[in-house]
Design a protein around this motif. Structure first.
Motif, short mmCIF file in Angstrom:
data_model
loop_
_atom_site.label_atom_id
_atom_site.label_comp_id
_atom_site.label_asym_id
_atom_site.label_seq_id
_atom_site.Cartn_x
_atom_site.Cartn_y
_atom_site.Cartn_z
N ALA A 10 0.83 -1.21 0.00
CA ALA A 10 0.00 0.00 0.00
C ALA A 10 0.87 1.25 0.00
CB ALA A 10 -0.93 -0.01 1.20
N VAL A 186 -12.55 -6.11 -3.72
CA VAL A 186 -12.19 -5.03 -2.81
C VAL A 186 -12.92 -3.80 -3.32
CG1 VAL A 186 -10.34 -3.59 -1.90
CG2 VAL A 186 -9.93 -6.01 -2.34
N LEU A 188 -13.42 0.09 -3.04
CA LEU A 188 -12.68 1.26 -2.59
C LEU A 188 -13.67 2.41 -2.46
CD1 LEU A 188 -9.76 0.81 -5.14
CD2 LEU A 188 -9.94 -0.13 -2.84
N GLN A 207 -10.98 -9.48 -6.64
CA GLN A 207 -9.98 -10.15 -5.81
C GLN A 207 -10.21 -11.65 -5.98
OE1 GLN A 207 -9.85 -10.42 -1.32
NE2 GLN A 207 -8.36 -8.78 -1.65
N ALA A 222 -4.64 -8.78 0.84
CA ALA A 222 -4.78 -7.33 0.88
C ALA A 222 -3.75 -6.62 0.02
CB ALA A 222 -4.68 -6.84 2.33
N ARG A 228 -10.01 -3.74 -12.20
CA ARG A 228 -11.15 -2.88 -11.93
C ARG A 228 -12.39 -3.47 -12.60
NH1 ARG A 228 -10.98 3.53 -11.64
NH2 ARG A 228 -13.19 4.03 -11.84
N GLU A 255 -11.06 0.56 2.34
CA GLU A 255 -11.16 -0.67 1.56
C GLU A 255 -12.15 -1.60 2.25
OE1 GLU A 255 -7.02 -1.57 -0.68
OE2 GLU A 255 -7.09 -2.14 1.41
N ASP A 257 -13.62 -5.48 2.07
CA ASP A 257 -13.50 -6.82 1.50
C ASP A 257 -14.88 -7.46 1.43
OD1 ASP A 257 -10.75 -6.80 1.14
OD2 ASP A 257 -10.37 -7.47 3.19
N ARG A 272 -10.88 -1.87 5.97
CA ARG A 272 -9.60 -1.28 6.32
C ARG A 272 -9.71 0.22 6.07
NH1 ARG A 272 -8.53 -5.92 3.68
NH2 ARG A 272 -8.29 -4.86 1.67
N GLY A 276 -5.08 1.31 0.23
CA GLY A 276 -4.37 0.05 0.09
C GLY A 276 -3.71 -0.03 -1.27
N SER A 278 -4.66 -1.65 -3.72
CA SER A 278 -5.66 -1.63 -4.79
C SER A 278 -6.02 -0.23 -5.24
CB SER A 278 -6.93 -2.35 -4.33
OG SER A 278 -6.71 -3.73 -4.14
N SER A 279 -5.60 0.80 -4.49
CA SER A 279 -5.91 2.17 -4.88
C SER A 279 -5.28 2.52 -6.23
CB SER A 279 -5.42 3.15 -3.82
OG SER A 279 -4.02 3.11 -3.69
#
Length: 317
Positions: A10, A186, A188, A207, A222, A228, A255, A257, A272, A276, A278-279
């Motif tokens: 992250a 995930v 966002l 994910q 994570a 996307r 985030e 899950d 979270r 992360g 994934s951003s």
């Protein structure tokens, strides 16, 4: 801008995104790590050390930093609680202490979401099953045992529901959840519903389930960056994620899950309260944070130091 947890996936992602925008970035971690994309890296105590917040404050003051972006989950409760220890001009990208505490404990998160009618896996703690072994049947198959409070890696272990487990000997501080076998996401999330000139939004990232998942497998992903999801696909995931964020009371980047049951129903596994890895698949999330910092029309209460700090801007938003 300071990015903590630079050695994490992250931290690397956020530092790279900021640098690509031409913004000066300083990275920090509890051990020496290389800078990324021209960033400098410094060493701070770990978040568990009582000197972490004072050391962070001294660094912010010495380098004249005005934005702090934490990326390690274990940092969040300490930073949220210490907001008032930083000067008015320092923006801490973390939610308020109460919501952060709820999100940082998987059992408290599950209780909170369940009370709000938001779908979660069936769950309990080891002592529940030690006292009433037959209640394990309600899980309907395999179960996932993981720490209630995240510490770095997920640390999850999948156990067959019918297997011989001495629940009385399981370590304290664990949560037992129904294993959810379907597609994972995930979500966002950024923004708040109240007095927010920039509409809240959700970006959903795939994910995938790891191949060969079985007993003893760590299911944490994570740090993985998925694809996307196209607009309109997984249409039931985004509203579920937004409902979970608002139920817990989080603001700023989060985030969520989410995984599907065998029948396709999405359920929330956890939250979270941070950026992360994934951003990277949703650069508009970081853009929203930068806009929150630069534009008075955005609701600065998302990242405020104290309620009165930007009261005029909130009223005019």
């Amino acid at each position: 801008m300071l990015v903590t947890g630079l050695g994490s996936a992250a931290g690397r992602s956020i530092a790279t995104q900021l640098s690509a925008r031409g913004l000066p970035v300083l990275g920090a971690d509890s051990c020496q790590v290389p800078g990324i994309a021209g960033t400098e890296a410094v060493v701070l105590p770990p978040a568990s050390d009582p000197d972490w917040v004072p050391a962070l404050r001294r660094l912010v003051d010495a380098r004249n930093l005005n934005v702090v972006i934490p990326t390690r989950t274990e940092e969040l409760p300490h930073l949220a609680a210490a907001r008032a220890a930083f000067s008015d001009g320092v923006r801490l990208i973390v939610s308020d202490p109460g919501p952060v505490a709820l999100a940082n404990d998987r059992l408290l998160t599950a209780w909170t979401l369940q009370a709000e009618g938001i779908a979660v896996p069936r769950f309990g703690v080891p002592s529940d099953f030690a006292a009433a072994p037959a209640s394990l049947a309600a899980m309907g198959g395999s179960v996932v045992v993981r720490p209630r409070v995240p510490r770095g890696e997920n640390g999850a272990v999948v156990l067959p529901g019918a297997g011989p487990v001495d629940w009385a000997q399981q370590p304290e501080g664990r949560i037992v959840q129904e294993f959810i076998p379907g597609a994972g996401y995930v979500a966002l999330v950024f923004g708040t519903r109240t007095q927010n000139a920039m509409a809240p939004h959700v970006v959903v990232v795939d994910q995938p389930v790891r191949a060969g998942l079985g007993a003893g497998t760590d299911t944490g992903a994570a740090s993985a960056v998925g694809r996307r999801v196209a607009t309109g696909a997984a249409a039931d995931v985004a509203p579920l994620a937004m409902a979970a964020v608002h139920a817990v009371g989080l603001t700023g980047p989060v985030e969520v899950d989410i995984r599907r049951r065998a029948d396709g129903t999405p359920v929330v596994l956890g939250l979270r309260a941070r950026f992360g890895a994934s951003s990277a698949a949703a650069p508009e999330l970081l853009d929203a944070v930068l806009a929150a910092f630069l534009l008075p029309s955005f609701n600065p209460a998302s990242f405020r130091r104290r309620p009165s700090a930007y009261a005029g801007a909130v009223r005019s938003a």
